[in-house]
Design a protein around this motif. Structure first.
Motif, PDB file in Angstrom:
ATOM      1  N   ALA A 150       0.840  -1.207   0.000  1.00  0.00           N
ATOM      2  CA  ALA A 150       0.000   0.000   0.000  1.00  0.00           C
ATOM      3  C   ALA A 150       0.874   1.256   0.000  1.00  0.00           C
ATOM      4  O   ALA A 150       0.577   2.228  -0.703  1.00  0.00           O
ATOM      5  CB  ALA A 150      -0.928   0.000   1.207  1.00  0.00           C
TER       6      ALA A 150
ATOM      7  N   HIS B  47      -5.456   2.393  -6.808  1.00  0.00           N
ATOM      8  CA  HIS B  47      -5.497   1.339  -5.791  1.00  0.00           C
ATOM      9  C   HIS B  47      -5.695  -0.045  -6.404  1.00  0.00           C
ATOM     10  O   HIS B  47      -5.321  -1.042  -5.798  1.00  0.00           O
ATOM     11  CB  HIS B  47      -6.609   1.614  -4.779  1.00  0.00           C
ATOM     12  CG  HIS B  47      -6.406   2.883  -4.031  1.00  0.00           C
ATOM     13  ND1 HIS B  47      -7.424   3.525  -3.382  1.00  0.00           N
ATOM     14  CD2 HIS B  47      -5.304   3.646  -3.826  1.00  0.00           C
ATOM     15  CE1 HIS B  47      -6.961   4.622  -2.808  1.00  0.00           C
ATOM     16  NE2 HIS B  47      -5.687   4.717  -3.074  1.00  0.00           N
TER      17      HIS B  47
ATOM     18  N   ILE C 149      -6.346  -1.731   0.092  1.00  0.00           N
ATOM     19  CA  ILE C 149      -5.286  -0.736  -0.106  1.00  0.00           C
ATOM     20  C   ILE C 149      -5.769   0.638   0.341  1.00  0.00           C
ATOM     21  O   ILE C 149      -5.049   1.372   1.028  1.00  0.00           O
ATOM     22  CB  ILE C 149      -4.829  -0.711  -1.579  1.00  0.00           C
ATOM     23  CG1 ILE C 149      -4.205  -2.052  -1.985  1.00  0.00           C
ATOM     24  CG2 ILE C 149      -3.856   0.428  -1.835  1.00  0.00           C
ATOM     25  CD1 ILE C 149      -2.964  -2.437  -1.216  1.00  0.00           C
TER      26      ILE C 149
ATOM     27  N   ARG D  65      -5.751   0.701   4.124  1.00  0.00           N
ATOM     28  CA  ARG D  65      -4.381   0.765   4.660  1.00  0.00           C
ATOM     29  C   ARG D  65      -3.821   2.183   4.525  1.00  0.00           C
ATOM     30  O   ARG D  65      -3.196   2.703   5.444  1.00  0.00           O
ATOM     31  CB  ARG D  65      -3.463  -0.211   3.923  1.00  0.00           C
ATOM     32  CG  ARG D  65      -3.899  -1.658   3.934  1.00  0.00           C
ATOM     33  CD  ARG D  65      -3.383  -2.392   5.139  1.00  0.00           C
ATOM     34  NE  ARG D  65      -3.595  -3.817   5.008  1.00  0.00           N
ATOM     35  CZ  ARG D  65      -4.591  -4.474   5.573  1.00  0.00           C
ATOM     36  NH1 ARG D  65      -5.481  -3.824   6.299  1.00  0.00           N
ATOM     37  NH2 ARG D  65      -4.709  -5.779   5.444  1.00  0.00           N
TER      38      ARG D  65
END
Length: 164
Positions: free
Chosen positions: A57, A67, A104, A107
């Protein structure tokens, strides 16, 4: 719930359980608790896979890529590299790393929240700080506001973007 409403809910929504005694529901509750304990280890992600997900990420963020690149490019590439270099058995470990677009995004949000929290703690502990705000326009002639903060941290002057 009020007992009368609870009873009405039981008779209207669960008529098959309406005539059951109190012990039946206690047994159901205990079984549910046991099931949760049993299911938790099967669903949890390993520490290494969790950490790898955060590292990927960060890489995606630093490269300013969408992403979805984690799921569509990085994970398949990692699987192929591991399959060719280490063998098909190790590919199972790579599959444990969650790189979906939602993961992602989550995160990145957690990392940015942590950075902002750390910055605020340092600002609160600093004796002096300076706040610079600048307004400009971008290519589309829309106003952009940038806030930069400077403060002393362990005998060094630090500068951070507060927001843009």
């Amino acid at each position: 719930m009020v007992p009368s409403k609870l009873k009405r809910h039981l008779y209207s929504s669960h008529p098959s359980c309406a005539n059951k005694d109190k012990q039946y529901f206690k047994r159901c509750l205990e079984q549910n608790k046991k099931q949760k304990k049993f299911m938790k280890p099967a669903v949890t992600i390993s520490e290494k896979a969790f950490e790898a997900s955060y590292h990927v990420a960060k890489l995606i963020t630093c490269q300013k890529k969408p992403h979805t690149v984690g799921e569509t490019l990085i994970k398949p590439a990692c699987r192929e590299i591991v399959r060719l270099m280490l063998g098909p058995n190790e590919v199972k470990e790579v599959n444990k790393v969650s790189l979906s677009a939602d993961t992602i995004k989550r995160r990145i949000h957690y990392m940015s929240s942590d950075i902002l929290g750390t910055l605020i703690k340092k600002l609160l502990s600093a004796k002096k700080f300076a706040l610079q705000i600048d307004e400009t326009t971008d290519i589309k002639n829309k106003a952009q506001l940038i806030a930069i903060v400077r403060f002393v941290d362990e005998d060094f002057i630090k500068e951070h973007y507060l927001f843009c």
